[in-house]
Design a protein around this motif. Structure first.
Motif, mmCIF file in Angstrom:
data_model
loop_
_atom_site.group_PDB
_atom_site.id
_atom_site.type_symbol
_atom_site.label_atom_id
_atom_site.label_comp_id
_atom_site.label_asym_id
_atom_site.label_seq_id
_atom_site.Cartn_x
_atom_site.Cartn_y
_atom_site.Cartn_z
ATOM 1 N N LEU A 199 -5.581 7.590 5.655
ATOM 2 C CA LEU A 199 -6.231 6.293 5.629
ATOM 3 C C LEU A 199 -5.951 5.574 6.938
ATOM 4 O O LEU A 199 -4.791 5.454 7.335
ATOM 5 C CB LEU A 199 -5.679 5.469 4.458
ATOM 6 C CG LEU A 199 -6.355 4.153 4.137
ATOM 7 C CD1 LEU A 199 -7.692 4.417 3.429
ATOM 8 C CD2 LEU A 199 -5.466 3.297 3.240
ATOM 9 N N ARG A 200 -7.013 5.138 7.609
ATOM 10 C CA ARG A 200 -6.834 4.269 8.784
ATOM 11 C C ARG A 200 -6.740 2.846 8.250
ATOM 12 O O ARG A 200 -7.652 2.359 7.598
ATOM 13 C CB ARG A 200 -8.011 4.383 9.747
ATOM 14 C CG ARG A 200 -7.873 3.397 10.928
ATOM 15 C CD ARG A 200 -9.017 3.491 11.918
ATOM 16 N NE ARG A 200 -8.949 4.780 12.580
ATOM 17 C CZ ARG A 200 -9.964 5.639 12.650
ATOM 18 N NH1 ARG A 200 -11.130 5.355 12.102
ATOM 19 N NH2 ARG A 200 -9.819 6.787 13.272
ATOM 20 N N LEU A 201 -5.618 2.187 8.511
ATOM 21 C CA LEU A 201 -5.383 0.837 8.025
ATOM 22 C C LEU A 201 -5.156 -0.076 9.217
ATOM 23 O O LEU A 201 -4.316 0.206 10.069
ATOM 24 C CB LEU A 201 -4.165 0.798 7.094
ATOM 25 C CG LEU A 201 -3.832 -0.547 6.484
ATOM 26 C CD1 LEU A 201 -4.923 -0.978 5.500
ATOM 27 C CD2 LEU A 201 -2.481 -0.490 5.777
ATOM 28 N N LYS A 202 -5.914 -1.163 9.249
ATOM 29 C CA LYS A 202 -5.734 -2.183 10.273
ATOM 30 C C LYS A 202 -5.300 -3.457 9.574
ATOM 31 O O LYS A 202 -5.970 -3.927 8.651
ATOM 32 C CB LYS A 202 -7.022 -2.401 11.052
ATOM 33 C CG LYS A 202 -6.852 -3.303 12.244
ATOM 34 C CD LYS A 202 -8.079 -3.309 13.137
ATOM 35 C CE LYS A 202 -7.809 -4.129 14.378
ATOM 36 N NZ LYS A 202 -8.958 -4.169 15.272
ATOM 37 N N GLU A 240 -2.785 -1.304 13.964
ATOM 38 C CA GLU A 240 -3.503 -0.227 13.292
ATOM 39 C C GLU A 240 -2.579 0.968 13.128
ATOM 40 O O GLU A 240 -1.768 1.267 14.003
ATOM 41 C CB GLU A 240 -4.724 0.180 14.115
ATOM 42 C CG GLU A 240 -5.579 1.231 13.445
ATOM 43 C CD GLU A 240 -6.860 1.521 14.214
ATOM 44 O OE1 GLU A 240 -7.134 2.716 14.438
ATOM 45 O OE2 GLU A 240 -7.569 0.569 14.584
ATOM 46 N N VAL A 248 0.858 -1.183 0.000
ATOM 47 C CA VAL A 248 0.000 0.000 0.000
ATOM 48 C C VAL A 248 0.897 1.236 0.000
ATOM 49 O O VAL A 248 1.733 1.385 0.890
ATOM 50 C CB VAL A 248 -0.917 0.010 1.242
ATOM 51 C CG1 VAL A 248 -1.829 1.223 1.233
ATOM 52 C CG2 VAL A 248 -1.706 -1.286 1.348
ATOM 53 N N ASP A 254 -2.102 0.491 -4.711
ATOM 54 C CA ASP A 254 -1.802 -0.849 -4.223
ATOM 55 C C ASP A 254 -1.052 -1.615 -5.298
ATOM 56 O O ASP A 254 -1.388 -1.521 -6.489
ATOM 57 C CB ASP A 254 -3.078 -1.625 -3.895
ATOM 58 C CG ASP A 254 -3.702 -1.229 -2.576
ATOM 59 O OD1 ASP A 254 -2.983 -0.690 -1.711
ATOM 60 O OD2 ASP A 254 -4.910 -1.476 -2.404
ATOM 61 N N HIS A 264 -7.215 -7.611 6.845
ATOM 62 C CA HIS A 264 -6.940 -6.175 6.875
ATOM 63 C C HIS A 264 -8.188 -5.406 6.464
ATOM 64 O O HIS A 264 -9.105 -5.955 5.854
ATOM 65 C CB HIS A 264 -5.751 -5.814 5.979
ATOM 66 C CG HIS A 264 -5.897 -6.233 4.550
ATOM 67 N ND1 HIS A 264 -5.779 -7.539 4.139
ATOM 68 C CD2 HIS A 264 -6.153 -5.518 3.426
ATOM 69 C CE1 HIS A 264 -5.952 -7.612 2.827
ATOM 70 N NE2 HIS A 264 -6.191 -6.387 2.367
ATOM 71 N N GLU A 265 -8.225 -4.122 6.858
ATOM 72 C CA GLU A 265 -9.344 -3.248 6.530
ATOM 73 C C GLU A 265 -8.835 -1.817 6.459
ATOM 74 O O GLU A 265 -7.774 -1.501 6.993
ATOM 75 C CB GLU A 265 -10.462 -3.373 7.552
ATOM 76 C CG GLU A 265 -10.053 -2.978 8.959
ATOM 77 C CD GLU A 265 -11.139 -3.262 9.981
ATOM 78 O OE1 GLU A 265 -11.927 -2.340 10.254
ATOM 79 O OE2 GLU A 265 -11.183 -4.396 10.485
ATOM 80 N N ALA A 266 -9.615 -0.960 5.781
ATOM 81 C CA ALA A 266 -9.196 0.429 5.625
ATOM 82 C C ALA A 266 -10.407 1.351 5.645
ATOM 83 O O ALA A 266 -11.491 0.974 5.198
ATOM 84 C CB ALA A 266 -8.436 0.611 4.316
#
Length: 115
Positions: free
Chosen positions: A59-62, A67, A52, A96, A84-86
């Motif tokens: 962007l909040r990325l977990k 996180e 990424v 990406d 993962h999530e965003a």
């Protein structure tokens, strides 16, 4: 040799607040995402390695249990098969890199995790 400019690559409007442009090679794929503030890529995983690269926005990325808040020029590597999530905290552009290319993206179907 193939040469591209993002503004000449076809744009797909996947939802009201998410669009993408794709460039596909034989072993990698570049996807340029444009997320409006509040757009979400819900928790998911896939067998592809993902890198990424933030271009603009926040962007909040977990990834797994970790996180981070990503900003311009931040880069995260997501291993294959990792949840993962965003969430876009601002209007955001992110690139990406997937290896191998995402076969599911090439079908034109909307990924179920995009909101």
């Amino acid at each position: 040799m193939q040469s591209y400019k993002w503004d000449t690559v076809a744009v797909e409007h996947l939802t009201d607040n998410i669009s993408r442009r794709m460039i596909v090679g034989t072993k990698e794929m570049l996807v340029r995402w444009e997320f409006d503030k509040g757009a979400i890529a819900a928790r998911h995983s896939h067998p592809h390695e993902q890198i990424v690269v933030m271009v603009q926005g926040k962007l909040r990325l977990k990834v797994g249990d970790a996180e981070t808040i990503m900003g311009r020029d931040d880069i995260v590597v997501i291993p294959p098969n990792t949840l993962h999530e965003a969430e876009a905290l601002e209007d955001t552009v992110v690139i990406d890199i997937f290896s191998p290319p995402r076969e599911d993206f090439l079908t034109g179907n909307l990924p179920t995790y995009l909101q």
